[in-house]
Design a protein around this motif. Structure first.
Motif, short mmCIF file in Angstrom:
data_model
loop_
_atom_site.label_atom_id
_atom_site.label_comp_id
_atom_site.label_asym_id
_atom_site.label_seq_id
_atom_site.Cartn_x
_atom_site.Cartn_y
_atom_site.Cartn_z
N ARG A 186 3.56 5.69 -5.94
CA ARG A 186 3.49 5.67 -7.40
C ARG A 186 2.31 6.48 -7.94
N HIS A 187 1.16 6.38 -7.29
CA HIS A 187 -0.04 7.03 -7.80
C HIS A 187 -0.13 8.50 -7.44
N TYR A 188 0.48 8.88 -6.32
CA TYR A 188 0.38 10.27 -5.86
C TYR A 188 1.76 10.86 -5.56
N PRO A 189 2.62 10.91 -6.57
CA PRO A 189 4.00 11.38 -6.33
C PRO A 189 4.08 12.85 -5.95
N GLN B 254 0.81 -1.20 0.00
CA GLN B 254 0.00 0.00 0.00
C GLN B 254 0.85 1.26 0.00
N THR B 255 1.97 1.20 0.70
CA THR B 255 2.89 2.34 0.70
C THR B 255 3.44 2.58 -0.70
N ARG C 1 10.66 10.10 4.81
CA ARG C 1 10.06 10.57 3.55
C ARG C 1 10.14 9.45 2.52
N VAL C 2 9.02 9.14 1.91
CA VAL C 2 8.97 8.05 0.93
C VAL C 2 9.38 8.59 -0.43
N LYS C 3 10.32 7.92 -1.06
CA LYS C 3 10.76 8.31 -2.40
C LYS C 3 9.70 7.90 -3.42
N SER C 4 9.57 8.68 -4.46
CA SER C 4 8.63 8.38 -5.52
C SER C 4 9.31 8.62 -6.85
N PRO C 5 8.72 8.14 -7.95
CA PRO C 5 9.35 8.33 -9.25
C PRO C 5 9.66 9.77 -9.58
N LYS C 6 8.90 10.72 -9.01
CA LYS C 6 9.13 12.13 -9.27
C LYS C 6 9.86 12.82 -8.12
#
Length: 319
Positions: free
Chosen positions: A254-257, A248-249, A308-313
């Motif tokens: 991914r969906h809300y970068p 879920q994390t 802080r969670v890293k995201s594609p952006k």
């Protein structure tokens, strides 16, 4: 529009004292109730109890006290058969014990419906007969307007009815049936469902203007291999309730970068079952050590922290 803050808390029984202690630190830092920081709170199981308490304005110090002192009232083996109830009638504790404690501790707020909450709230549960997931939220012009008139304490009780620990909780319309812990399936960590509810079905939330704080209740990763049938059943239940946490994390990242997203969960020194009230002192110490590293001003400010969670952006985790 001003920045919005969304709080999500996993299931985990008595391990919920860890995020409760983090909320206590938040209230000590900001000098205001947690619901004046977060405009949306979500939770499953013990996280659902915490989310409901925050929405009702229960002070975090009192919430921590509930974990420390009311455990014996909640996890009280009933008669007949006491400890053997799990293998004879299917659960160890009477769910009415939990609901009774909630009604006592919530006081006049125990009569609230979800619509009475001054902030947005999402509590998860699952239908026993049909496996239907239930997401209990306030009614608003964007959603179906189906659950807002349900009692807040009833919804929290249903969310915490963990199979084999508690019996199911029965609710009337629109549920019209028995419910069990929302963590059965994918919402042991309800952060993605909370984000969908906020960004798709609730006005005023945009990912780029929202900070998401997701709390786990502690994990022990060095478990022994199950050998007996009872230990395999425990393993299956644990996996069913908690395996989706990392999934879920990842989906939220991914969906809300564009959102500032923080995921916090300490490692536990040993495997602590969700009803092991004898380990409360150890959990409190783990929570104290963990909370020392929780920088609320940095998270509320959207800055980089170890959580802080890293995201594609957002490859570097910077704000």
């Amino acid at each position: 529009m001003s920045r919005r803050y969304l709080l999500s808390i996993d299931g985990g029984g008595i391990r919920g004292i860890i995020p409760a202690m983090a909320l206590l630190k938040l209230e000590q830092t900001t000098n205001r109730p947690a619901r004046e920081t977060f405009s949306f709170v979500a939770g499953t199981s013990t996280g659902g109890l915490l989310a409901a308490a925050v929405a009702a304005g229960v002070p975090a110090a009192r919430i921590v006290g509930i974990y420390k002192t009311r455990g014996p009232d909640i996890f009280r083996p009933g008669k007949p058969w006491n400890g053997m109830r799990r293998y004879t009638i299917g659960y160890k504790y009477d769910i009415e014990n939990l609901r009774g404690v909630l009604r006592e501790e919530f006081g006049e707020m125990a009569g609230w419906t979800l619509n009475d909450s001054p902030i947005d709230v999402l509590l998860t549960a699952k239908g026993l007969a049909d496996g239907k997931p239930w997401y209990f939220v306030r009614d608003n012009p964007v959603n179906a307007g189906a659950t807002g008139r349900l009692n807040l304490v009833d919804c929290a009780t249903a969310s915490a009815a963990a199979p084999t620990y508690f019996g199911p909780w029965t609710m009337g319309a629109p549920v019209n049936g028995k419910l069990v812990d929302g963590g059965v399936g994918v919402t042991g960590n309800p952060v993605y469902q909370a984000c969908v509810e906020a960004f798709c079905y609730t006005r005023g939330y945009r990912p780029e203007e929202t900070t998401i704080v997701s709390f786990g209740t502690g994990r022990f990763i060095h478990k022994a291999d199950p050998r007996l049938i009872t230990s395999w059943l425990d393993w299956v239940l644990e996996a069913m309730l908690h395996a989706p946490e990392e999934q879920q994390t990842e989906i939220v990242a991914r969906h809300y970068p564009a959102a500032a997203f923080y995921r916090l969960e300490p490692s536990l020194p040993e495997d602590i079952d969700m009803d092991d009230i004898g380990c409360m002192g150890e959990l409190e110490e783990t929570g104290r050590q963990f909370c020392a590293g929780v920088d609320w001003p940095a998270m509320l400010g959207g800055y980089a922290t170890p959580f802080r969670v890293k995201s594609p952006k957002c490859e570097g985790g910077e704000a």
